[in-house]
Scaffold this motif. Structure first.
Motif, PDB file in Angstrom:
ATOM      1  N   LEU A  41      40.100  33.901  52.353  1.00 13.04           N
ATOM      2  CA  LEU A  41      39.325  34.839  51.509  1.00 13.04           C
ATOM      3  C   LEU A  41      40.194  35.300  50.346  1.00 13.04           C
ATOM      4  N   ARG A  42      39.710  35.392  48.928  1.00 14.29           N
ATOM      5  CA  ARG A  42      40.471  35.782  47.728  1.00 14.29           C
ATOM      6  C   ARG A  42      40.351  37.306  47.496  1.00 14.29           C
ATOM      7  N   PRO A  43      41.511  38.109  47.070  1.00 15.01           N
ATOM      8  CA  PRO A  43      41.393  39.580  46.783  1.00 15.01           C
ATOM      9  C   PRO A  43      40.731  39.814  45.417  1.00 15.01           C
ATOM     10  N   ALA A  44      40.104  41.035  45.125  1.00 20.11           N
ATOM     11  CA  ALA A  44      39.409  41.341  43.857  1.00 20.11           C
ATOM     12  C   ALA A  44      40.435  41.640  42.765  1.00 20.11           C
ATOM     13  N   PRO A  45      40.190  41.402  41.281  1.00 25.11           N
ATOM     14  CA  PRO A  45      41.173  41.598  40.202  1.00 25.11           C
ATOM     15  C   PRO A  45      41.316  43.107  39.823  1.00 25.11           C
ATOM     16  N   GLN A  46      42.662  43.656  39.278  1.00 26.43           N
ATOM     17  CA  GLN A  46      42.890  45.107  38.935  1.00 26.43           C
ATOM     18  C   GLN A  46      42.888  45.326  37.418  1.00 26.43           C
ATOM     19  N   LYS A  47      42.341  46.644  36.864  1.00 24.54           N
ATOM     20  CA  LYS A  47      42.192  46.967  35.434  1.00 24.54           C
ATOM     21  C   LYS A  47      43.481  47.552  34.878  1.00 24.54           C
ATOM     22  N   GLN A  48      44.067  47.130  33.441  1.00 28.23           N
ATOM     23  CA  GLN A  48      45.340  47.587  32.864  1.00 28.23           C
ATOM     24  C   GLN A  48      45.085  48.743  31.877  1.00 28.23           C
ATOM     25  N   VAL A  49      46.039  49.890  31.694  1.00 29.36           N
ATOM     26  CA  VAL A  49      45.903  51.044  30.773  1.00 29.36           C
ATOM     27  C   VAL A  49      46.888  50.895  29.624  1.00 29.36           C
ATOM     28  N   GLU A  50      46.432  51.037  28.136  1.00 30.74           N
ATOM     29  CA  GLU A  50      47.254  50.827  26.947  1.00 30.74           C
ATOM     30  C   GLU A  50      48.038  52.095  26.624  1.00 30.74           C
ATOM     31  N   GLU A 100      39.342  56.131  41.916  1.00 30.09           N
ATOM     32  CA  GLU A 100      38.382  55.031  42.020  1.00 30.09           C
ATOM     33  C   GLU A 100      39.013  53.830  42.706  1.00 30.09           C
ATOM     34  N   ALA A 101      40.304  53.571  42.177  1.00 31.69           N
ATOM     35  CA  ALA A 101      41.031  52.425  42.774  1.00 31.69           C
ATOM     36  C   ALA A 101      41.211  52.628  44.248  1.00 31.69           C
ATOM     37  N   GLN A 102      41.621  53.914  44.492  1.00 34.53           N
ATOM     38  CA  GLN A 102      41.787  54.209  45.924  1.00 34.53           C
ATOM     39  C   GLN A 102      40.514  53.983  46.668  1.00 34.53           C
ATOM     40  N   HIS A 103      39.529  54.557  45.958  1.00 37.13           N
ATOM     41  CA  HIS A 103      38.230  54.411  46.580  1.00 37.13           C
ATOM     42  C   HIS A 103      37.866  52.950  46.806  1.00 37.13           C
ATOM     43  N   LYS A 104      38.227  52.227  45.661  1.00 40.51           N
ATOM     44  CA  LYS A 104      37.928  50.813  45.722  1.00 40.51           C
ATOM     45  C   LYS A 104      38.704  50.135  46.825  1.00 40.51           C
ATOM     46  N   ILE A 105      40.047  50.557  46.849  1.00 35.79           N
ATOM     47  CA  ILE A 105      40.874  49.974  47.929  1.00 35.79           C
ATOM     48  C   ILE A 105      40.301  50.318  49.276  1.00 35.79           C
ATOM     49  N   GLU A 106      39.918  51.646  49.280  1.00 33.38           N
ATOM     50  CA  GLU A 106      39.332  52.079  50.542  1.00 33.38           C
ATOM     51  C   GLU A 106      38.122  51.257  50.850  1.00 33.38           C
ATOM     52  N   GLN A 107      37.394  51.242  49.682  1.00 27.87           N
ATOM     53  CA  GLN A 107      36.140  50.465  49.872  1.00 27.87           C
ATOM     54  C   GLN A 107      36.428  49.036  50.279  1.00 27.87           C
ATOM     55  N   ALA A 108      37.443  48.457  49.538  1.00 29.09           N
ATOM     56  CA  ALA A 108      37.822  47.041  49.861  1.00 29.09           C
ATOM     57  C   ALA A 108      38.295  46.917  51.279  1.00 29.09           C
ATOM     58  N   LYS A 109      39.122  48.014  51.600  1.00 34.18           N
ATOM     59  CA  LYS A 109      39.604  47.978  52.987  1.00 34.18           C
ATOM     60  C   LYS A 109      38.472  47.985  53.966  1.00 34.18           C
ATOM     61  N   VAL A 110      37.561  48.930  53.586  1.00 32.89           N
ATOM     62  CA  VAL A 110      36.393  49.034  54.475  1.00 32.89           C
ATOM     63  C   VAL A 110      35.659  47.709  54.503  1.00 32.89           C
ATOM     64  N   LYS A 112      36.855  44.899  53.614  1.00 36.82           N
ATOM     65  CA  LYS A 112      37.625  43.844  54.317  1.00 36.82           C
ATOM     66  C   LYS A 112      37.492  43.972  55.815  1.00 36.82           C
ATOM     67  N   LYS A 113      37.616  45.310  56.148  1.00 39.09           N
ATOM     68  CA  LYS A 113      37.469  45.546  57.588  1.00 39.09           C
ATOM     69  C   LYS A 113      36.135  45.087  58.086  1.00 39.09           C
ATOM     70  N   LYS A 114      35.185  45.483  57.167  1.00 39.45           N
ATOM     71  CA  LYS A 114      33.832  45.073  57.540  1.00 39.45           C
ATOM     72  C   LYS A 114      33.757  43.552  57.607  1.00 39.45           C
ATOM     73  N   ALA A 115      34.368  42.930  56.531  1.00 44.36           N
ATOM     74  CA  ALA A 115      34.345  41.455  56.501  1.00 44.36           C
ATOM     75  C   ALA A 115      35.056  40.883  57.694  1.00 44.36           C
ATOM     76  N   ASP A 116      36.238  41.570  57.938  1.00 44.71           N
ATOM     77  CA  ASP A 116      36.990  41.090  59.116  1.00 44.71           C
ATOM     78  C   ASP A 116      36.174  41.204  60.372  1.00 44.71           C
ATOM     79  N   GLN A 117      35.579  42.395  60.349  1.00 41.77           N
ATOM     80  CA  GLN A 117      34.759  42.611  61.564  1.00 41.77           C
ATOM     81  C   GLN A 117      33.660  41.560  61.625  1.00 41.77           C
ATOM     82  N   ALA A 118      33.075  41.394  60.398  1.00 45.28           N
ATOM     83  CA  ALA A 118      31.975  40.409  60.377  1.00 45.28           C
ATOM     84  C   ALA A 118      32.497  39.024  60.766  1.00 45.28           C
ATOM     85  N   LEU A 119      33.688  38.754  60.142  1.00 45.29           N
ATOM     86  CA  LEU A 119      34.282  37.432  60.442  1.00 45.29           C
ATOM     87  C   LEU A 119      34.556  37.255  61.925  1.00 45.29           C
TER      88      LEU A 119
END
Lengths: 312, 430
Positions: A41-50, A100-110, A112-119
């Protein structure tokens, strides 16, 4: 021959079946091979600040510049404020972003966990399915095997039965044939015996007739023997070398007209010259006065002369 | 000579009727000559053939009485080699045997004689010979061939190739009578004179080896016994005693002579040893004892004696002893000599029908006449015993004749001239 042909056909059928079974087993194997391959499974891409950049200015310009600076300062202040604002905003955004990122990570974790769980669930499900399938396959195989065995047994039994039946049939046929042969032979033997009896009877009659002719022939030849003997005697020049006790037995064959066909020594005298004179006498006496009845010829065509001067 | 035929029929009783074989028994044949065809020999050489071998052979065979040489005019073919023989031709003639041959010139006074004797019924050659000889030997070869045929077809030795001795008396206008001691082949051909004399010659006698003749000659005015060698012609007196010296006879071993001498007054039989001339008197009788002859085993002498009133044959041991009379049949029996096997004597007999040659058989003690003439004399056996040579009278002339020992066949021997007397047949050895 028929039995051997049947067995060959049977073997061909068994061969075909085993090929089918092999193909089936090969199919199952290729399926389980697909299962053992890994899924990544591939991880999602991160946003850069100028970042923001600052610029320097002269005195006249200082006034100006001051002004300007003031202005600028003002501006700066403003800018700073703004910047701060911006920064705060940025921070806020950042924080927000972080959140948001955290959230996203959390969300991703969730996720992923969910995916893992699903997997895992899927894997579990699949495993179960696989296991089930395997069990089923095993069951099927067992069943197939059982079926095959049963079929084989059945076939064997059928073959055995068939063989038995054929054997029985053959035996029956042989028995019938034998019986027929026996009957035929018996009939032939009866026929032959009958023919033999008839033949013997005919032979007996023929022999009787021939015996009669033979007796008549002997009698006739006996009557003629004096004439025959006289003729041979008149042609026999007695050997001066003759010694008492010597005899010569000669077998003659004559033609139907009494011509001497051959005269051979059956038992010589031991004196070659005596033997020679006897042979010459018989030959010179040709034709011999034999009875000329053609019925007699068979019985008088061969007879003997015994030259025996002692009994004169 | 055809006599009774006895035939027995034997029907062999054999179990199988098909094998009963009739047997006809032949007990008696005929006494006849064996029919034989002697084909003229093929001559290859220049001029006429130097000897007629067919004639020599045929006459020999016929003279023996054991053969009948078939006349050549009856021959259907004249083969000279085996492949030319058509046996049927000879079976038709009933010839038991066939003689074929060739005479070929192979050089100056050299000839090749080929001869084959063939059994007509066996269709097989019995014998075959080839000789290379001179002209003078050709007749002798003919006699040899006749001897071979005789031996092959009778089982007995022939005596054709032998010689005879005899006396010939010739009348000559100038010298009166002449006496010749002569020898010739057994058929009278090939004559040779051993002695020619104005005085009588008598009683020639062959020595057992055939090389010496003993004889009596009156050439000295009285009888003398002489011995003469045939080959050299040399001769010698052996007995010239007072009185008669006659009838010499050789002992079988050739060492002694028996003879008649009257030196003691009366003709008696003596035996003299040739070496040493030792004399032994055998007979002592006032009658005439003469014409001694030896038995083949040398044990006995037979002689003629008229001690019984008429001449008869007596026998005495050669060593001397008491003579026994042998012949009783007829009023005259004389001049006896033994057959080669010693079982018979040949002699001159007179049974009332003239002087004839006869055979006395010791076993049957009987005399069988062989000849039918009136004045036969001086018989002697051929060395095989198959024939007898004797002198006889033919148209007032003395001639020689030969008769077969069974008396069936007799033939005059042809001589050119004179009276021929006192023959003696030579032994086998020459």
């Amino acid at each position: 021959m028929a039995g051997r042909g049947g067995r060959r056909a049977f073997l061909m059928r068994g061969g075909f079946l085993s090929v089918v079974i092999h193909l089936a087993i090969a199919g199952l194997l290729s399926i389980s091979l697909g299962w053992s391959g890994t899924v990544k499974l591939r991880p999602a891409p991160q946003k850069q600040v100028e970042p923001i950049k600052a610029i320097a200015v002269s005195e006249a310009e200082i006034q100006e510049k001051r002004n300007q600076q003031l202005e600028l300062e003002k501006k700066n202040l403003e800018l700073k404020r703004r910047q701060k604002q911006e920064e705060e905003k940025l921070e806020k955004i950042k924080k927000q972003q972080q959140a948001e990122a955290q959230h996203k990570i959390e969300q991703a974790k969730v996720k992923k966990k969910k995916a893992d769980q699903a997997l895992a669930a899927k894997k579990k499900k699949e495993e179960a399915a696989r296991k089930k399938k395997l069990a089923e396959k095993k069951e099927r195989e067992a069943a197939a095997k059982k079926k095959q065995l049963a079929e084989k047994k059945k076939r064997e039994e059928a073959a055995k039965k068939k063989q038995l039946a054929e054997k029985k049939k053959h035996e029956e046929a042989a028995r019938k044939k034998k019986l027929a042969e026996k009957k035929r032979k018996e009939a032939a033997a009866r026929k032959k015996a009958e023919a033999e009896r008839k033949r013997k009877e005919e032979l007996r009659l023929a022999q009787q007739r021939q015996e009669q002719i033979k007796n008549e022939a002997s009698e006739a030849l006996s009557r003629y023997s004096r004439l025959i003997g006289n003729k041979v005697s008149q042609n026999w020049i007695e050997p001066p070398s003759y010694k008492t006790g010597q005899t010569v037995l000669i077998k003659v064959k004559v033609s139907a007209r009494g011509e001497v066909l051959s005269a051979v020594i059956v038992r010589g005298s031991g004196d070659e010259n005596f033997d020679r004179t006897a042979i010459a006498a018989v030959n010179k006496a040709t034709p011999l006065p034999i009875p000329l009845d053609p019925r007699f010829f068979e019985y008088i065509k061969v007879f003997n002369f015994l030259f025996n001067p002692d009994s004169a | 000579m055809w006599s009774r035929v006895l035939i027995t029929v034997i029907l062999l009783a054999v179990a199988s009727p098909a094998r009963a074989v009739l047997t006809i028994e032949i007990n008696k044949g005929i006494e006849a000559g064996i029919p034989i065809a002697v084909v003229p020999f093929q001559w290859s050489g220049e001029g006429v053939q130097p000897a007629n071998l067919r004639e020599v052979i045929s006459l020999d065979l016929n003279r023996s009485g054991r053969f009948e040489s078939l006349p050549k005019r009856d021959f259907l073919s004249r083969p000279h080699s085996l492949t030319e023989i058509r046996f049927k031709d000879w079976r038709l003639l009933k010839a038991e045997a066939l003689v074929i041959g060739k005479l070929r010139s192979i050089g100056p006074d050299q000839f090749e004689v080929r001869f084959r004797l063939i059994d007509v019924f066996k269709q097989k050659q019995m014998v075959g010979y080839v000789w290379k000889v001179s002209r003078s030997e050709l007749r002798s070869i003919g006699h040899k061939i006749a001897d071979i045929i005789h031996k092959e077809l009778t089982g007995l030795r022939g005596a054709f190739d032998t010689r005879i001795a005899y006396i010939t008396v010739v009348k000559t206008p100038s010298q009166g009578l002449r006496y010749l001691l002569q020898i010739a082949d057994s058929d009278g051909f090939n004559e040779k004179t051993m002695l020619d004399s104005k005085e009588p010659i008598l009683s020639p006698s062959w020595s057992p080896d055939g090389r010496i003749l003993a004889y009596v000659s009156f050439e000295g005015g009285r009888s003398t016994v002489w011995l003469q060698n045939i080959k050299s012609g040399k001769r010698a007196e052996i007995a010239s005693f007072e009185g008669i010296n006659s009838a010499p006879a050789w002992s079988p071993n050739g060492k002694q002579l028996a003879m008649t001498l009257s030196r003691d007054g009366n003709p008696e039989v003596y035996v003299m040893t040739i070496l040493g001339k030792k004399l032994q008197r055998i007979t002592r009788h006032t009658a005439i004892d003469t014409e001694p002859a030896w038995s083949p085993d040398g044990r006995y002498l037979v002689f003629t004696s008229d001690r019984g009133g008429k001449p008869q044959i007596y026998r005495v041991l050669a060593s001397g002893g008491r003579p026994e009379r042998i012949t009783f049949q007829g009023k005259y029996n004389a001049g006896a000599s033994y057959s080669p096997d010693g079982s018979q004597l040949v002699l001159v007999t007179n049974q009332g029908k003239g002087y004839r040659i006869a055979i006395y058989d010791f076993a049957s003690r009987s005399i069988m006449e062989l000849t039918r003439s009136q004045l036969d004399e001086s018989p002697s056996f051929a060395p095989n015993g198959g024939m007898v040579l004797y002198a006889t009278d033919s148209q007032n002339r003395g001639v020689l004749s030969a008769v077969s020992a069974d008396g069936r066949v007799s033939n005059l021997l042809k001589f050119r001239e004179g009276d021929v007397r006192e023959p003696d047949w030579a032994p086998y050895n020459r």
